[in-house]
Design a protein around this motif. Structure first.
Motif, PDB file in Angstrom:
ATOM      1  N   MET A  43       0.664  -1.275   0.247  1.00 50.70           N
ATOM      2  CA  MET A  43       0.083   0.116  -0.428  1.00 50.70           C
ATOM      3  C   MET A  43       0.975   1.480  -0.163  1.00 50.70           C
ATOM      4  N   ILE A  44       0.578   2.430  -1.157  1.00 52.97           N
ATOM      5  CA  ILE A  44       1.389   3.719  -1.216  1.00 52.97           C
ATOM      6  C   ILE A  44       1.228   4.198   0.072  1.00 52.97           C
ATOM      7  N   ALA A  45       0.585   4.239   1.650  1.00 50.67           N
ATOM      8  CA  ALA A  45       0.642   4.923   2.984  1.00 50.67           C
ATOM      9  C   ALA A  45       2.118   3.939   3.757  1.00 50.67           C
ATOM     10  N   ASP A  46       1.749   2.531   3.183  1.00 51.91           N
ATOM     11  CA  ASP A  46       2.631   1.753   4.165  1.00 51.91           C
ATOM     12  C   ASP A  46       4.297   2.682   3.693  1.00 51.91           C
ATOM     13  N   ALA A  47       4.299   2.700   2.405  1.00 47.18           N
ATOM     14  CA  ALA A  47       6.039   2.656   1.822  1.00 47.18           C
ATOM     15  C   ALA A  47       5.807   4.280   2.203  1.00 47.18           C
ATOM     16  N   ILE A  48       5.280   4.953   1.918  1.00 38.08           N
ATOM     17  CA  ILE A  48       5.337   6.439   2.402  1.00 38.08           C
ATOM     18  C   ILE A  48       5.603   6.581   4.350  1.00 38.08           C
ATOM     19  N   VAL A  49       5.374   5.523   5.136  1.00 38.58           N
ATOM     20  CA  VAL A  49       5.472   5.794   6.351  1.00 38.58           C
ATOM     21  C   VAL A  49       7.096   5.297   6.099  1.00 38.58           C
ATOM     22  N   ALA A  50       7.306   3.746   5.970  1.00 36.05           N
ATOM     23  CA  ALA A  50       8.790   3.101   5.507  1.00 36.05           C
ATOM     24  C   ALA A  50       9.809   4.607   5.118  1.00 36.05           C
ATOM     25  N   ALA A  51       9.121   5.124   4.597  1.00 36.31           N
ATOM     26  CA  ALA A  51      10.476   6.553   3.896  1.00 36.31           C
ATOM     27  C   ALA A  51      10.637   7.145   5.245  1.00 36.31           C
ATOM     28  N   LEU A  52       9.253   7.738   5.486  1.00 32.90           N
ATOM     29  CA  LEU A  52       9.751   8.438   6.555  1.00 32.90           C
ATOM     30  C   LEU A  52      10.681   8.173   7.192  1.00 32.90           C
ATOM     31  N   ALA A  53      10.120   6.387   7.939  1.00 35.76           N
ATOM     32  CA  ALA A  53      10.719   6.668   9.106  1.00 35.76           C
ATOM     33  C   ALA A  53      12.787   6.106   8.848  1.00 35.76           C
ATOM     34  N   VAL A  54      12.713   5.398   7.681  1.00 32.70           N
ATOM     35  CA  VAL A  54      14.198   5.792   6.951  1.00 32.70           C
ATOM     36  C   VAL A  54      14.404   6.755   7.949  1.00 32.70           C
ATOM     37  N   ALA A  55      14.447   8.432   7.335  1.00 28.01           N
ATOM     38  CA  ALA A  55      14.160   9.131   6.895  1.00 28.01           C
ATOM     39  C   ALA A  55      15.012   9.602   8.259  1.00 28.01           C
ATOM     40  N   CYS A  56      13.865   9.275   9.276  1.00 25.41           N
ATOM     41  CA  CYS A  56      14.075   9.637  10.743  1.00 25.41           C
ATOM     42  C   CYS A  56      15.236   9.097  11.600  1.00 25.41           C
ATOM     43  N   ALA A  57      14.895   7.534  10.576  1.00 30.77           N
ATOM     44  CA  ALA A  57      16.958   6.696  11.701  1.00 30.77           C
ATOM     45  C   ALA A  57      17.519   7.852  11.187  1.00 30.77           C
ATOM     46  N   ALA A  58      17.731   8.277  10.156  1.00 32.05           N
ATOM     47  CA  ALA A  58      18.316   8.171   9.621  1.00 32.05           C
ATOM     48  C   ALA A  58      19.202   9.751   9.980  1.00 32.05           C
ATOM     49  N   ALA A  59      18.345  10.731  10.424  1.00 32.16           N
ATOM     50  CA  ALA A  59      18.194  12.145  10.716  1.00 32.16           C
ATOM     51  C   ALA A  59      18.893  11.812  12.020  1.00 32.16           C
ATOM     52  N   LEU A  60      18.072  11.330  12.931  1.00 31.48           N
ATOM     53  CA  LEU A  60      18.943  10.222  14.657  1.00 31.48           C
ATOM     54  C   LEU A  60      20.158  10.150  14.575  1.00 31.48           C
ATOM     55  N   TYR A  61      20.968   9.006  13.624  1.00 29.00           N
ATOM     56  CA  TYR A  61      21.826   8.565  13.955  1.00 29.00           C
ATOM     57  C   TYR A  61      23.132   9.032  13.079  1.00 29.00           C
ATOM     58  N   LEU A  62      23.138  10.416  12.230  1.00 28.88           N
ATOM     59  CA  LEU A  62      23.799  11.868  12.275  1.00 28.88           C
ATOM     60  C   LEU A  62      24.117  12.506  13.504  1.00 28.88           C
ATOM     61  N   THR A  63      22.889  12.728  13.615  1.00 28.05           N
ATOM     62  CA  THR A  63      23.199  13.692  15.478  1.00 28.05           C
ATOM     63  C   THR A  63      23.844  12.548  16.410  1.00 28.05           C
ATOM     64  N   HIS A  64      23.712  10.996  16.337  1.00 31.54           N
ATOM     65  CA  HIS A  64      24.410  10.562  17.318  1.00 31.54           C
ATOM     66  C   HIS A  64      26.239  10.557  16.810  1.00 31.54           C
ATOM     67  N   LEU A  65      26.975  10.836  15.612  1.00 32.90           N
ATOM     68  CA  LEU A  65      27.856  10.806  15.306  1.00 32.90           C
ATOM     69  C   LEU A  65      28.304  12.020  15.109  1.00 32.90           C
ATOM     70  N   GLU A  66      27.742  12.671  15.895  1.00 36.52           N
ATOM     71  CA  GLU A  66      28.125  13.891  15.994  1.00 36.52           C
ATOM     72  C   GLU A  66      29.103  13.941  17.461  1.00 36.52           C
ATOM     73  N   ALA A  67      28.448  13.355  18.091  1.00 30.92           N
ATOM     74  CA  ALA A  67      29.304  12.747  20.070  1.00 30.92           C
ATOM     75  C   ALA A  67      29.575  11.056  20.187  1.00 30.92           C
ATOM     76  N   PRO A  68      30.120  10.473  19.151  1.00 32.78           N
ATOM     77  CA  PRO A  68      29.141   8.739  19.412  1.00 32.78           C
ATOM     78  C   PRO A  68      30.651   8.644  20.672  1.00 32.78           C
ATOM     79  N   ARG A  69      30.989   8.850  21.362  1.00 25.40           N
ATOM     80  CA  ARG A  69      32.129   8.580  22.340  1.00 25.40           C
ATOM     81  C   ARG A  69      30.699   8.470  23.472  1.00 25.40           C
TER      82      ARG A  69
END
Length: 338
Positions: free
Chosen positions: A1-27
């Motif tokens: 379903m299109i809605a599932d694909a949209i949510v999947a894309a948004l979820a991946v974007a959220c996870a990527a953004a969170l991880y990039l923020t984490h990489l600023e101070a990973p230690r």
């Protein structure tokens, strides 16, 4: 379903953004010397090095040593570390992907539970948003811990059950549910136990009278005197009973040693002895099943047989690995205290 694909894309974007923020101070995650994440990362790194060195013996040793903590998380993280090097900044990649999957799974569950399409979309969006906004889920989403993937597999197990209830004649859905439950077991045993208990309760409440009638009928057949006598009064059955009684006695009596060929051998804890007893029980059950496989096939619904093949059997086979059953029982039991 299109809605599932949209949510999947948004979820991946959220996870990527969170991880990039984490990489600023990973230690910041790695300041403490005593933490479970160190063990999880070290396990995945060990498998990654075995892969890079083409060392199958070390790989098999690592798989064998995955007793208290099952191997799934490490097996998923290891290829990443093998490809890009044992970099601690990559330790949370699997968890970030699992966090995105949890958002998608929650959306799909909530959308399915409401008949009205618009209401289902709203409920799904709210469920995904709560997971995205949860401080604990976000913290685990960049960690090397088992919680994030455990949450994702738990959500998809619930989704798998819903899909089975929608189309119980679809054997692929039963197999998919069994596979997800098996993966959850090899991620973390206590999460698996909670989900299986919930699904069992749900299954018996859909048609409680029919469910309990079937359970009582099958239990009565299996507990008939002739059946019990046939199962026990057999060399393998008697050997299993003796070994398991010995395990119980050693466990209750505490540290126990015997002298064998002039050397003192410790029998406590009886981890290997428990594996021997279980292996005998497994063999006896396999014999009984093989002798009456046609009757079992007629008595057990096709969906349950598919679930058995994809879920129960893999777990039962895994307990044949020495000390695996003892470690599992300790981890989910009352003696596992902080």
């Amino acid at each position: 379903m299109i809605a599932d694909a949209i949510v999947a894309a948004l979820a991946v974007a959220c996870a990527a953004a969170l991880y990039l923020t984490h990489l600023e101070a990973p230690r910041t995650l790695w300041l403490g010397a005593l933490h479970d994440r160190n063990g999880h990362y070290a396990y995945a790194a060990g498998i990654a090095l075995a892969i890079r060195d083409l060392d199958p013996v070390r790989l098999l040793q690592d798989l064998y040593n995955a007793r208290v903590w099952p191997p799934l998380h490490g097996l998923l993280l290891a290829p990443v570390l093998a490809a890009f090097g044992p970099d601690f900044r990559l330790a949370g990649v699997v968890s970030a992907a699992a966090w995105a999957a949890t958002m998608l799974g929650a959306f799909m569950i909530a959308r399915r539970l409401l008949a009205d399409a618009a209401a289902g979309l709203a409920a799904g969006a709210a469920a995904a948003l709560w997971i995205a906004a949860s401080p604990a889920m976000r913290a685990y989403g960049v960690d090397a811990m088992l919680e994030s993937l455990g949450a994702a597999l738990s959500v998809f197990a619930l989704l798998g059950y819903i899909r089975v209830r929608e189309r119980p004649a679809d054997m692929r859905r039963w197999a998919q549910l069994g596979l997800v439950l098996t993966l959850l077991f090899f991620e973390k045993g206590n999460y698996w136990g909670l989900v299986v208990a919930a699904l069992a309760a749900a299954a018996t409440t859909v048609a409680p009278r029919a469910a309990w009638s079937w359970i009582r009928g099958e239990a009565a057949k299996r507990t008939q005197r002739g059946f019990i006598r046939g199962a026990l009064w057999h060399p393998i059955g008697l050997a299993a009973a003796i070994v398991l009684c010995a395990v119980a006695a050693i466990t209750l009596n505490g540290p126990t040693t015997v002298v064998l060929f002039g050397s003192s051998v410790s029998l406590h804890p009886p981890e290997n002895l428990l594996t021997v007893g279980y292996a005998l029980v497994f063999l006896r059950i396999a014999q009984i099943w093989y002798a009456g496989r046609a009757a079992f096939a007629a008595a057990v619904p096709a969906g349950a047989r598919r679930l058995f093949a994809w879920h129960v059997l893999p777990i039962a086979l895994s307990f044949l690995v020495p000390k695996r059953l003892a470690a599992f029982l300790w981890f989910v039991g009352p003696t596992n205290l902080p």
